[in-house]
Every structure is written in C-alpha cells, then in structure tokens.
Scaffold this motif. Structure first.
Motif, PDB file in Angstrom:
ATOM      1  N   GLY A  98      -5.056   7.862 -11.236  1.00  0.00           N
ATOM      2  CA  GLY A  98      -4.282   7.269 -10.161  1.00  0.00           C
ATOM      3  C   GLY A  98      -2.786   7.298 -10.420  1.00  0.00           C
ATOM      4  O   GLY A  98      -2.334   7.631 -11.521  1.00  0.00           O
ATOM      5  N   PRO A  99      -1.984   6.915  -9.415  1.00  0.00           N
ATOM      6  CA  PRO A  99      -0.532   6.895  -9.579  1.00  0.00           C
ATOM      7  C   PRO A  99      -0.074   5.852 -10.589  1.00  0.00           C
ATOM      8  O   PRO A  99       1.065   5.900 -11.067  1.00  0.00           O
ATOM      9  CB  PRO A  99      -0.027   6.569  -8.165  1.00  0.00           C
ATOM     10  CG  PRO A  99      -1.166   5.875  -7.497  1.00  0.00           C
ATOM     11  CD  PRO A  99      -2.398   6.500  -8.061  1.00  0.00           C
ATOM     12  N   ASP A 100      -0.952   4.905 -10.924  1.00  0.00           N
ATOM     13  CA  ASP A 100      -0.637   3.890 -11.922  1.00  0.00           C
ATOM     14  C   ASP A 100      -0.855   4.398 -13.342  1.00  0.00           C
ATOM     15  O   ASP A 100      -0.601   3.678 -14.312  1.00  0.00           O
ATOM     16  CB  ASP A 100      -1.492   2.641 -11.686  1.00  0.00           C
ATOM     17  CG  ASP A 100      -2.985   2.954 -11.589  1.00  0.00           C
ATOM     18  OD1 ASP A 100      -3.376   4.119 -11.837  1.00  0.00           O
ATOM     19  OD2 ASP A 100      -3.762   2.046 -11.251  1.00  0.00           O
ATOM     20  N   VAL A 156      -8.666   9.299  -6.065  1.00  0.00           N
ATOM     21  CA  VAL A 156      -7.651   8.256  -5.959  1.00  0.00           C
ATOM     22  C   VAL A 156      -6.414   8.884  -5.328  1.00  0.00           C
ATOM     23  O   VAL A 156      -5.898   9.894  -5.830  1.00  0.00           O
ATOM     24  CB  VAL A 156      -7.304   7.661  -7.333  1.00  0.00           C
ATOM     25  CG1 VAL A 156      -6.258   6.559  -7.179  1.00  0.00           C
ATOM     26  CG2 VAL A 156      -8.548   7.112  -8.015  1.00  0.00           C
ATOM     27  N   HIS A 157      -5.940   8.299  -4.219  1.00  0.00           N
ATOM     28  CA  HIS A 157      -4.779   8.878  -3.555  1.00  0.00           C
ATOM     29  C   HIS A 157      -3.548   8.742  -4.448  1.00  0.00           C
ATOM     30  O   HIS A 157      -3.282   7.653  -4.992  1.00  0.00           O
ATOM     31  CB  HIS A 157      -4.541   8.195  -2.209  1.00  0.00           C
ATOM     32  CG  HIS A 157      -3.584   8.940  -1.344  1.00  0.00           C
ATOM     33  ND1 HIS A 157      -2.210   8.772  -1.436  1.00  0.00           N
ATOM     34  CD2 HIS A 157      -3.778   9.893  -0.378  1.00  0.00           C
ATOM     35  CE1 HIS A 157      -1.604   9.566  -0.575  1.00  0.00           C
ATOM     36  NE2 HIS A 157      -2.534  10.258   0.084  1.00  0.00           N
ATOM     37  N   PRO A 158      -2.777   9.829  -4.629  1.00  0.00           N
ATOM     38  CA  PRO A 158      -1.672   9.823  -5.596  1.00  0.00           C
ATOM     39  C   PRO A 158      -0.457   9.008  -5.177  1.00  0.00           C
ATOM     40  O   PRO A 158       0.447   8.801  -5.990  1.00  0.00           O
ATOM     41  CB  PRO A 158      -1.307  11.312  -5.693  1.00  0.00           C
ATOM     42  CG  PRO A 158      -1.707  11.890  -4.383  1.00  0.00           C
ATOM     43  CD  PRO A 158      -2.945  11.147  -3.987  1.00  0.00           C
ATOM     44  N   GLY A 161      -2.740   4.863  -4.193  1.00  0.00           N
ATOM     45  CA  GLY A 161      -3.645   4.343  -5.206  1.00  0.00           C
ATOM     46  C   GLY A 161      -4.991   3.910  -4.654  1.00  0.00           C
ATOM     47  O   GLY A 161      -5.828   3.380  -5.382  1.00  0.00           O
ATOM     48  N   ARG A 162      -5.227   4.176  -3.374  1.00  0.00           N
ATOM     49  CA  ARG A 162      -6.499   3.781  -2.769  1.00  0.00           C
ATOM     50  C   ARG A 162      -7.606   4.734  -3.219  1.00  0.00           C
ATOM     51  O   ARG A 162      -7.367   5.938  -3.370  1.00  0.00           O
ATOM     52  CB  ARG A 162      -6.377   3.791  -1.257  1.00  0.00           C
ATOM     53  CG  ARG A 162      -7.403   2.922  -0.544  1.00  0.00           C
ATOM     54  CD  ARG A 162      -6.920   2.518   0.811  1.00  0.00           C
ATOM     55  NE  ARG A 162      -7.698   1.428   1.365  1.00  0.00           N
ATOM     56  CZ  ARG A 162      -7.291   0.658   2.373  1.00  0.00           C
ATOM     57  NH1 ARG A 162      -6.107   0.857   2.918  1.00  0.00           N
ATOM     58  NH2 ARG A 162      -8.062  -0.316   2.833  1.00  0.00           N
ATOM     59  N   GLY A 178     -12.187   2.717   0.083  1.00  0.00           N
ATOM     60  CA  GLY A 178     -12.306   1.437  -0.574  1.00  0.00           C
ATOM     61  C   GLY A 178     -11.264   0.452  -0.088  1.00  0.00           C
ATOM     62  O   GLY A 178     -10.383   0.789   0.712  1.00  0.00           O
ATOM     63  N   PRO A 179     -11.340  -0.787  -0.546  1.00  0.00           N
ATOM     64  CA  PRO A 179     -10.315  -1.770  -0.180  1.00  0.00           C
ATOM     65  C   PRO A 179      -8.953  -1.348  -0.714  1.00  0.00           C
ATOM     66  O   PRO A 179      -8.855  -0.471  -1.581  1.00  0.00           O
ATOM     67  CB  PRO A 179     -10.808  -3.060  -0.848  1.00  0.00           C
ATOM     68  CG  PRO A 179     -11.738  -2.610  -1.920  1.00  0.00           C
ATOM     69  CD  PRO A 179     -12.358  -1.337  -1.456  1.00  0.00           C
ATOM     70  N   GLU A 180      -7.903  -1.981  -0.207  1.00  0.00           N
ATOM     71  CA  GLU A 180      -6.551  -1.616  -0.629  1.00  0.00           C
ATOM     72  C   GLU A 180      -6.394  -1.701  -2.134  1.00  0.00           C
ATOM     73  O   GLU A 180      -5.746  -0.854  -2.753  1.00  0.00           O
ATOM     74  CB  GLU A 180      -5.530  -2.526   0.068  1.00  0.00           C
ATOM     75  CG  GLU A 180      -4.094  -2.122  -0.195  1.00  0.00           C
ATOM     76  CD  GLU A 180      -3.107  -2.955   0.591  1.00  0.00           C
ATOM     77  OE1 GLU A 180      -1.885  -2.817   0.363  1.00  0.00           O
ATOM     78  OE2 GLU A 180      -3.557  -3.765   1.443  1.00  0.00           O
TER      79      GLU A 180
END
Length: 321
Positions: A98-100, A156-158, A161-162, A178-180
């Motif tokens: 993910g972006p995180d 995971v959207h870059p 983060g969803r 998924g949820p936010e």
C-alpha cells in the motif's frame, strides 16, 4: 463427477498453447526472472517492494505465515518473513503493497467454493533491513456483503490505500471494495462495486489510473475508476498464472505463475499507464518485445475451435466413465 469450467480452461489452454505455439506473444521473455528458492512452490501473489527497489514479495498458498522477498535480478530469496500474531493461514492467494509502505496479504482463497463464513487480510510494515525475521502482523476479519466468495486477487489502491478483492466465481465474479480503513475488533464488510470476469490476481498502476486483472488465459487493463470495457494486454497462457504486479516506475508489468522454479515474465507499458506499448516497445533488457503475428489470428481461432472439440470429447468420455 463434477468437472469445473476452471479445469476445462486449464486443459483447453494447454492444448491450445501446444497447437498455436505462441502462448503469450506480447510478453518479453528476457525482462523477468526465475524464482529459484525450492521452498516457493506456489507463488500465488507478487508485489513490488516500495522500500527495496528491485525486490518482489511473494508467498505460497498454505506452507505457513511466511512471505518471501525475492531479488528481481537474480531470482534468489533475500529474506523470509514470518508473520506473528495471525492465525494459521488457510489459503493465501494475493499480496499487495500500500501507499503507507505496508504489505497486505490476502488469505482469501476458498477451495471449497465459498464455504468460509469469513476470510482474513494480514498486514505488516516492510522491514527496513531484508533478512530472515519475525514481524508483528495485524489480522483483519473480512466478509462479503452478498455472501461467501472464493477469491485470489487483492489490490491496494496506491493513492487512497483502499483495499479491493476480485472474486473467482465461474458465474457472477465481482470486484469488491473494502471500507475506507480496515479495522480490528470488528468484521470488515466488502461490497460488490463492479462485475468482472473471474480472475486470479490484479494490480493497480502506480498512478492509480489503471487496474490490471489477470486470469489463466489472459490479462486486461481497465481505466480506474470507470471500469468500462477492458483492454486486452495480449498475454496468453503461461501455466497456472496467478500473479501480476507493476514495477514502481509503472513502466513494466510482471506476470508470474505457480510451480517450482516458476518464471516471471515482463511486459513493457506506455508511461506507466497500464496499456501495452505494442510491438515497437522494448523489454527491460533493451531488446524489442516480440510482436503478435497477425497471420496467426485466423489460424488461432480455427485451431482453438479444434482444440475445444478435443477437450469436450475428452470431458464427455470422463463423464461417461
């Protein structure tokens, strides 16, 4: 005896690949790598590391809570990560970063055709140093709003983060959102947002504007978030193909498969857009990617029909027995 369309597709693809002789004309054979670790026999997911350029995360289905970091130049394993704090995995089928900077592992497979009342997603930060080690992972409980599903694709959207999951039903497969934010201590409900063909993996382009979905027989690129008609990437049968990822610069897609000493193939794309750059493109080695021969198209259709007839006859014989 029930013979699933999935098995039929695999047999048909194998026959077709042998007859046509061009299983993936648009894929450059000289830009990928071979997974050399004998412990990796079911590479069901593939994700490019953000913290360690040139390294790719992968995993087996059921050998335990393990994730492997593989060097994309040599194909050698540089680290095996043991996830601590999660239950015994049932069927890990997908992985994404993910972006995180966290690694997300989808324990979302269901070989019993959607009988689990919930599945799991595991999450851990990419280690700063790559070595064999144990890391603390977070486990999330996941359910689908419309009932249990068999799935093998987690993305995971870059940018946001969803987390998204692509299901694998032979009829009525869907893309689930998924949820936010995923949360512990409660069930995370994923809701269907698009109808899609059944898929074995998927990946967002680094700019977040394209979603590539992979199956055993093909790969298609969709504009995100419109998800209109998919654009074929010209990627054909490459064994039990269950993984796809982008390089961090978005210029290359990598497609992997299950099996020992499995091959990871490369496809150049236009400016990180998730669209194939065509016959004039270059593979990562600088050599031109092989182009599809237009003369084969008509022959391929005919041979595909013949191969299909052979497979159907074989299936009829099996049913009769």
């Amino acid at each position: 005896m029930r013979i699933s369309p999935r098995r039929t597709c695999v047999v048909l693809a194998a026959v077709t690949g042998l007859v046509v002789g061009s299983p993936a004309a648009a894929v450059a054979d000289d830009g990928g790598f071979t997974v050399k670790d004998p412990r990796i026999t079911e590479s069901s997911g593939l994700a490019a590391s953000r913290a360690h350029p040139g390294v790719y995360w992968t995993h087996n289905d059921q050998d335990g809570p393990y994730v492997y970091a593989v060097d994309g130049r040599s194909g050698e394993t540089v680290a095996r990560i043991t996830m601590q704090g999660v239950g015994k995995p049932r069927d890990m089928e997908a992985i994404s970063v993910g972006p995180d900077g966290d690694v997300y592992v989808g324990d979302i497979g269901d070989n019993l055709n959607g009988s689990w009342d919930h599945v799991w997603i595991y999450r851990f930060p990419e280690p700063e140093v790559l070595k064999d080690q144990t890391v603390r992972a977070t486990q999330y409980d996941v359910k689908y709003a419309d009932g249990a599903r068999n799935a093998e694709a987690l993305m995971v959207h870059p940018k946001t983060g969803r987390v998204y999951i692509g299901s694998k039903e032979e009829d009525g497969a869907g893309l689930y959102e998924g949820p936010e934010k995923l949360a512990t201590g409660r069930t995370n409900v994923f809701r269907k947002v698009h109808d899609i063909p059944w898929v074995t993996d998927g990946a967002f382009s680094p700019d977040g504007k394209r979603l590539v979905l992979r199956s055993y027989l093909s790969a298609e690129s969709y504009r995100w978030p419109e998800m209109g008609e998919g654009e074929s990437l010209g990627v054909g049968y490459r064994g039990q193909s269950e993984s796809v990822t982008f390089t961090p610069d978005g210029r290359t897609m990598l497609f992997g498969a299950e099996g020992e000493q499995s091959e990871v193939y490369a496809l150049k794309v236009e400016g990180g857009s998730g669209s194939p750059s065509g016959s004039s493109s270059a593979s990562p080695s600088g050599k031109p990617a092989p182009a599809e021969d237009p003369a084969l198209s008509g022959k391929s259709v005919l041979l595909l029909g013949l191969a299909g007839a052979v497979v159907l006859a074989w299936l009829g014989f099996r049913r009769k027995r």
